[in-house]
Design a protein around this motif. Structure first.
Motif, PDB file in Angstrom:
ATOM      1  N   SER A 116       6.472  -8.670   1.776  1.00 18.56           N
ATOM      2  CA  SER A 116       6.178  -9.201   0.441  1.00 18.56           C
ATOM      3  C   SER A 116       4.829  -8.715  -0.062  1.00 18.56           C
ATOM      4  CB  SER A 116       6.218 -10.725   0.483  1.00 18.56           C
ATOM      5  OG  SER A 116       5.848 -11.268  -0.771  1.00 18.56           O
ATOM      6  N   GLU A 117       3.815  -8.758   0.791  1.00 16.05           N
ATOM      7  CA  GLU A 117       2.491  -8.315   0.371  1.00 16.05           C
ATOM      8  C   GLU A 117       2.432  -6.804   0.203  1.00 16.05           C
ATOM      9  OE1 GLU A 117      -0.315  -9.829   3.138  1.00 16.05           O
ATOM     10  OE2 GLU A 117       0.004 -11.931   2.587  1.00 16.05           O
ATOM     11  N   LEU A 151       5.843   5.130  -0.125  1.00 16.60           N
ATOM     12  CA  LEU A 151       6.786   4.949   0.978  1.00 16.60           C
ATOM     13  C   LEU A 151       8.130   5.604   0.665  1.00 16.60           C
ATOM     14  CD1 LEU A 151       7.400   3.652   3.720  1.00 16.60           C
ATOM     15  CD2 LEU A 151       8.078   1.577   2.495  1.00 16.60           C
ATOM     16  N   ILE A 152       8.588   5.469  -0.572  1.00 10.21           N
ATOM     17  CA  ILE A 152       9.867   6.080  -0.972  1.00 10.21           C
ATOM     18  C   ILE A 152       9.765   7.610  -0.917  1.00 10.21           C
ATOM     19  CG2 ILE A 152      11.480   6.368  -2.875  1.00 10.21           C
ATOM     20  CD1 ILE A 152      10.831   3.507  -3.716  1.00 10.21           C
ATOM     21  N   ASN A 210      -1.157   8.496   2.641  1.00  9.22           N
ATOM     22  CA  ASN A 210      -2.398   7.774   2.383  1.00  9.22           C
ATOM     23  C   ASN A 210      -2.168   6.534   1.533  1.00  9.22           C
ATOM     24  OD1 ASN A 210      -4.130   9.416   3.861  1.00  9.22           O
ATOM     25  ND2 ASN A 210      -4.476  10.816   2.159  1.00  9.22           N
ATOM     26  N   LEU A 211      -1.246   6.598   0.584  1.00  6.53           N
ATOM     27  CA  LEU A 211      -0.934   5.422  -0.228  1.00  6.53           C
ATOM     28  C   LEU A 211      -0.367   4.304   0.644  1.00  6.53           C
ATOM     29  CD1 LEU A 211       0.648   7.042  -3.422  1.00  6.53           C
ATOM     30  CD2 LEU A 211      -1.583   5.925  -3.238  1.00  6.53           C
ATOM     31  N   VAL A 212       0.525   4.677   1.556  1.00  4.05           N
ATOM     32  CA  VAL A 212       1.087   3.685   2.471  1.00  4.05           C
ATOM     33  C   VAL A 212       0.004   3.139   3.388  1.00  4.05           C
ATOM     34  CG1 VAL A 212       2.735   3.326   4.348  1.00  4.05           C
ATOM     35  CG2 VAL A 212       3.388   4.716   2.375  1.00  4.05           C
ATOM     36  N   GLY A 213      -0.843   4.007   3.905  1.00  6.36           N
ATOM     37  CA  GLY A 213      -1.901   3.570   4.817  1.00  6.36           C
ATOM     38  C   GLY A 213      -2.912   2.655   4.149  1.00  6.36           C
ATOM     39  N   SER A 252       2.082  -3.724  -4.182  1.00 13.00           N
ATOM     40  CA  SER A 252       1.506  -2.486  -4.695  1.00 13.00           C
ATOM     41  C   SER A 252       2.628  -1.510  -5.044  1.00 13.00           C
ATOM     42  CB  SER A 252       0.559  -1.864  -3.659  1.00 13.00           C
ATOM     43  OG  SER A 252       0.128  -0.592  -4.078  1.00 13.00           O
ATOM     44  N   LYS A 253       2.771  -1.220  -6.318  1.00 11.57           N
ATOM     45  CA  LYS A 253       3.802  -0.283  -6.754  1.00 11.57           C
ATOM     46  C   LYS A 253       3.501   1.135  -6.269  1.00 11.57           C
ATOM     47  CE  LYS A 253       5.807  -3.626  -8.897  1.00 11.57           C
ATOM     48  NZ  LYS A 253       7.018  -4.246  -8.285  1.00 11.57           N
TER      49      LYS A 253
END
Length: 309
Positions: free
Chosen positions: A28-29, A40-41, A293-296, A33-34
């Motif tokens: 959920s958390e 991730l996608i 990096n966005l996922v991290g 973040s979009k």
């Protein structure tokens, strides 16, 4: 209808509220973040393309029998000499389809990046746990090795190792493990020093449990959140470092090019207008690293609540 007859709605048992497990709370958390969700996608798509590259790519860029030097440096959208295949992203100087080269190059880059990160994580985490739990001379020796490793510039250390070992995917993985393990060791040791003072560690020691069980069954699980964050970041860093080494000519062999080697192959043709040979592999490398990096970044925010305050 008599008063004693209950309505269907009254006899339907109420649904128990969903229990918010740690996994549900994390998902959920994370999805708040979009950008992280988009990263991730995108990364999932990249992994899918890398895994199924032999079935998705129009050409096997590693098969010399499928390459024609006469089709070298064709522009994007051009067709081959037999007019049977369209090179949507053009070709390099060897007649290799750039789209196929990128798909296969992603396999090498992800394999080297993820493989080196996993091995370095295992080595560094084990040494970091041992240093924090044992303390004393063991801690001093391990942390001085960490300080020595971190004192060298990463790219310089990797170049020196590969200059000694030579080219090859396995040698690149070894070099990346050697230059990366210290980050995991330092991170895990810092967390383990706090956790080893907790009551559950003292209880395990009072029960005379084996040291290996205390470390890996009780101490390690509580050190996983920062370790996962560091591992995510280090995968992106390892992919970028492998691309740099391959660009400099000390990475993977030319017969199995990664994204870095594909960029290097077209660098000398940039001034002559053949931009696509380096441009498209560079874009693929950029998208891969940015998505990781966005996922991290989001995982760091979710797993470390203090950053939200």
């Amino acid at each position: 209808m008599s008063a004693s007859t209950a309505s269907p709605a009254a006899t339907t048992p109420a649904r128990a509220p969903k229990v918010e497990t740690p996994w549900r709370r994390f998902v959920s958390e994370f999805c708040e973040s979009k950008l992280a969700l988009a990263g991730l996608i995108v990364f999932a798509i990249i992994v899918f393309i890398a895994i199924f590259a032999p079935w998705l790519s129009p050409q096997n860029p590693y098969d010399l029998a499928q390459l024609d030097i006469m089709d070298g440096r064709l522009e994007p959208g051009a067709r081959d000499g037999a007019d049977t295949m369209t090179y949507w992203l053009g070709t390099d100087d060897q007649g290799r389809d750039m789209l196929s080269g990128i798909m296969y190059g992603l396999r090498i880059s992800l394999l080297v990046g993820a493989g080196s990160a996993i091995i370095a994580c295992a080595v560094g985490a084990s040494l970091g746990l041992l240093a924090a739990y044992a303390g004393g001379r063991t801690d001093t020796v391990i942390m001085r090795l960490v300080d020595l490793q971190l004192s060298f510039p990463t790219i310089l250390a990797a170049l020196m190792i590969l200059a000694f070992l030579g080219k090859g995917i396995f040698n690149v993985v070894i070099a990346l493990v050697i230059v990366e393990w210290a980050y995991y060791a330092r991170t895990v040791r810092g967390t383990a020093l706090v956790e080893r003072r907790r009551e559950y560690i003292e209880a395990a020691q009072c029960l005379a449990l084996p040291t290996r069980r205390v470390i890996f069954r009780h101490l390690l699980p509580n050190c996983l959140p920062p370790l996962i964050v560091v591992a995510t970041m280090q995968i992106a860093r390892a992919i970028a470092l492998e691309a740099t080494l391959s660009f400099l000519g000390l990475g993977v062999p030319i017969t199995e090019p990664s994204l870095g080697l594909l960029i290097s192959n077209g660098y000398e043709y940039m001034l002559s207008g053949k931009y696509w040979i380096s441009f498209y592999p560079g874009i693929a490398l950029l998208i891969t690293i940015v998505s990781i990096n966005l996922v991290g970044d989001q995982m760091r925010d979710v797993l470390n609540p203090r950053l939200k305050k």
